[in-house]
Design a protein around this motif. Structure first.
Motif, PDB file in Angstrom:
ATOM      1  N   ASN A  44      24.193   2.610  65.830  1.00  0.00           N
ATOM      2  CA  ASN A  44      23.935   1.593  66.160  1.00  0.00           C
ATOM      3  C   ASN A  44      24.562   1.051  66.604  1.00  0.00           C
ATOM      4  N   THR A 165      12.554  -7.471  64.857  1.00  0.00           N
ATOM      5  CA  THR A 165      12.743  -6.250  64.344  1.00  0.00           C
ATOM      6  C   THR A 165      14.393  -5.788  65.660  1.00  0.00           C
ATOM      7  N   GLY A 166      14.799  -5.554  64.997  1.00  0.00           N
ATOM      8  CA  GLY A 166      16.441  -5.040  65.763  1.00  0.00           C
ATOM      9  C   GLY A 166      17.527  -6.384  66.152  1.00  0.00           C
ATOM     10  N   GLY A 193      12.896  -5.309  60.502  1.00  0.00           N
ATOM     11  CA  GLY A 193      12.718  -4.255  60.126  1.00  0.00           C
ATOM     12  C   GLY A 193      13.732  -3.203  60.947  1.00  0.00           C
ATOM     13  N   SER A 194      14.391  -2.108  60.608  1.00  0.00           N
ATOM     14  CA  SER A 194      15.666  -1.425  61.113  1.00  0.00           C
ATOM     15  C   SER A 194      15.676  -0.190  61.028  1.00  0.00           C
ATOM     16  N   SER A 223      13.010   2.223  59.109  1.00  0.00           N
ATOM     17  CA  SER A 223      11.424   2.932  59.486  1.00  0.00           C
ATOM     18  C   SER A 223      11.697   4.146  59.240  1.00  0.00           C
ATOM     19  N   ARG A 224      13.458   4.199  58.799  1.00  0.00           N
ATOM     20  CA  ARG A 224      13.513   5.793  58.898  1.00  0.00           C
ATOM     21  C   ARG A 224      14.392   6.739  57.661  1.00  0.00           C
ATOM     22  N   LYS A 233       4.974   4.501  59.247  1.00  0.00           N
ATOM     23  CA  LYS A 233       6.151   4.444  59.225  1.00  0.00           C
ATOM     24  C   LYS A 233       6.718   2.992  57.920  1.00  0.00           C
ATOM     25  N   VAL A 236       7.263  -3.483  59.779  1.00  0.00           N
ATOM     26  CA  VAL A 236       7.493  -4.718  59.378  1.00  0.00           C
ATOM     27  C   VAL A 236       5.980  -5.366  59.004  1.00  0.00           C
ATOM     28  N   GLN A 237       4.518  -4.869  60.232  1.00  0.00           N
ATOM     29  CA  GLN A 237       3.542  -5.526  59.669  1.00  0.00           C
ATOM     30  C   GLN A 237       3.313  -5.337  58.393  1.00  0.00           C
ATOM     31  N   LEU A 263      11.194  -5.722  69.474  1.00  0.00           N
ATOM     32  CA  LEU A 263      10.718  -4.816  70.158  1.00  0.00           C
ATOM     33  C   LEU A 263       9.117  -5.308  70.593  1.00  0.00           C
ATOM     34  N   GLY A 265       6.953  -3.485  71.170  1.00  0.00           N
ATOM     35  CA  GLY A 265       5.280  -2.554  70.093  1.00  0.00           C
ATOM     36  C   GLY A 265       5.348  -3.635  69.079  1.00  0.00           C
ATOM     37  N   MET A 266       5.946  -4.246  68.978  1.00  0.00           N
ATOM     38  CA  MET A 266       5.367  -4.663  67.147  1.00  0.00           C
ATOM     39  C   MET A 266       4.059  -6.141  67.336  1.00  0.00           C
TER      40      MET A 266
END
Ligand code: FAD
Ligand code: A2P
Length: 317
Positions: A44, A165-166, A193-194, A223-224, A233, A236-237, A263, A265-266
Motif C-alpha cells: 500500500n 482507518t487508513g 485500523g490498518s 485486520s489481517r 477481524k 477499530v470498533q 472508510l 464502512g466503519m
C-alpha cells in the motif's frame, strides 16, 4: 466573532476559513517534500506530501480536520473532460508543519486497482498525480473545506477518542498535536485500523507522543494479522471491548467527543458497537429502532434512524 455555542454539549464551534480558493481560482503552491508515510515497506503506497502555502491566503488559515482540494493539471477524466478537483484531509497541525502555518501536509494513498472485468490496471487520477510529484513542482490548490470536522474552540474542555482507518488518520495527526502542543491535560485516545503492521501511518510519531504524554493512548487494530477470539477481524470498533480498560473511562465521561474518519464502512460498525456497549449519548436513535438490537442495524438505518449526536463527528469517504 461569529462563534456558535451548543448549549447541551458546551461545544463552542470555531470560526474557520472556508473556500478561500475555489476550483475556478485555485492557488498555485510548490511541493516541499514527498516521502512514504509508512515506516516499513508496504504494497500500500501512502505518501506524506508537504506544500509551502506561505504568501497565499491559505497561510495560517487551515485548521486540522479541514481538507484542501487538488486540481490535477493536464490530466483528463475517462470522459475526456479536464480532471476535477479531489479533496484531501490536511495532516498537519493547525500551526502547520513549521509552527507558522506556512507548510501544510497531506497523506495520499495511491489508488491502484485492477478492473475485475477487463483485468486492466486502473490508476486513480489525482492520487497518482500527487504521488508522482517532486519537490519544486507546483500544484493548484483550493479550499480550505469543511467547517464542522474540527476541534472545538474550547478544545481543552473535552476528552477525545479518535477512530481512524487508513488515510483517515490524517486529520488526527494534526488534532493530536494541536492538543498536546497546547498543554492539553484531558484524556485522549487514537484508535487506528490498518490491514497489516507495515501499513501503519506515522507509527513512530504516534508512539513517541504516547511515550511522552500519559494522557494520550495509541491503539492499533491490525485486520489481517490474526483474528479476535470469536473469529472476527480486528476492526477499530472492537477496541471498545478489547481495550475496555483504556477506552471505557474516557468514553463514559460526559465531556468526551468522538471523531471518526476513514472508510465509509466503519460508520455502521462503530455506531453499532457504541450503542451495544450502552454509549447511546453519542447517537440519536429513532424510536422505530426500540427493541431492535444495534447489531441488527443496517446501512439503511444510518440515513434516517441513527444519526450522530452533537458529540460525534464523522468524515468518511
Ligand atoms: P479516481 O480516478 O477518482 O478514481 C476513484 C475510483 O473510481 C477508483 O478507485 C475506481 O474504483 C473508480 N474508477 C474511476 N475510473 C475508473 C476506470 N476507468 N476503471 C476502473 N475504475 C475506475 N484520500 C487520501 O488518499 N487521503 C486523504 O486524506 C483523503 N481525504 C479525503 C477527505 C475528504 C473529505 C474526501 C471527500 C475524500 C478524501 N480522500 C482522501 C479521497 C480523495 O478525494 C480521492 O477520492 C482519492 O484520492 C481517489 O482519487 P483519484 O483521483 O486518485 O481516483
Ligand atoms: P480489511 O481491509 O482487512 O477488511 P486501508 O484503507 O489502508 O486499506 O485500511 C483500512 C482498514 O480498515 C483495514 O484494516 C480494513 O480491514 C479496515 N476496515 C474495512 N472495513 C471496515 C469496517 N467496516 N469497519 C472498520 N474497519 C474496516
Amino acid at each position: 466573532m461569529n462563534i456558535e455555542q451548543n448549549r447541551s454539549s458546551g461545544i463552542v464551534y470555531p470560526e474557520v476559513a472556508v473556500n478561500l480558493y475555489k476550483p475556478k481560482n485555485p492557488v498555485e503552491v510548490p511541493v516541499v517534500e514527498n516521502r512514504i508515510a509508512t515506516e516499513q515497506i508496504s504494497p500500500n503506497i501512502i505518501r506524506h506530501i508537504t506544500f509551502d502555502v506561505s504568501g497565499t491566503g491559505l497561510e495560517g488559515r487551515i485548521r486540522s480536520g479541514q481538507s484542501v482540494g487538488i486540481v490535477p493539471e493536464g490530466i483528463t477524466e475517462p470522459d475526456g473532460k479536464p480532471a476535477k478537483v479531489r479533496l484531501y484531509s490536511v495532516a498537519s497541525p493547525s500551526r502547520g508543519e513549521d509552527g507558522d502555518g506556512k507548510i501544510i501536509s497531506l497523506t495520499v494513498k495511491r489508488v491502484i486497482e485492477e478492473n475485475p472485468e477487463t483485468q486492466n490496471l486502473f490508476l486513480g487520477l489525482c492520487s497518482n498525480y500527487l504521488s508522482d510529484l517532486n519537490p519544486g513542482d507546483t500544484v493548484k490548490m483550493t479550499g480550505p473545506n469543511g467547517k464542522r470536522f474540527v476541534l472545538p474552540e474550547n478544545a481543552h474542555d473535552f476528552n477525545y477518542v479518535f477512530f481512524a482507518t487508513g488515510t483517515g488518520v490524517a486529520p488526527f495527526r494534526g488534532m493530536v498535536r494541536d492538543l498536546l502542543e497546547t498543554g492539553f491535560d484531558g484524556q485522549m485516545a487514537l484508535v487506528f485500523g490498518s490491514p497489516y503492521n507495515t501499513d501503519l501511518l506515522y507509527p513512530g510519531e504516534f508512539r513517541d507522543l504516547a511515550d511522552r504524554h500519559q494522557n494520550f493512548h495509541y491503539l492499533t487494530s491490525i485486520s489481517r494479522e490474526g483474528r479476535r477470539l470469536d473469529g472476527s477481524k480486528h476492526y477499530v470498533q472492537y477496541q471498545l471491548i478489547d481495550s475496555r480498560e483504556i477506552l471505557q473511562p474516557i468514553v463514559e465521561k460526559d465531556n468526551t467527543l468522538i471523531y471518526i474518519c476513514g472508510l465509509q464502512g466503519m460508520e455502521l460498525g462503530l455506531y453499532q458497537m457504541l450503542a451495544n456497549e450502552g454509549y447511546d449519548e453519542y447517537l440519536r436513535i429513532s424510536d422505530e429502532l426500540a427493541g431492535v438490537s444495534p447489531l441488527e442495524w443496517d446501512r439503511a438505518d444510518l440515513k434516517k434512524r441513527v444519526r450522530p449526536s452533537e458529540r460525534l463527528f464523522l468524515e468518511v469517504y
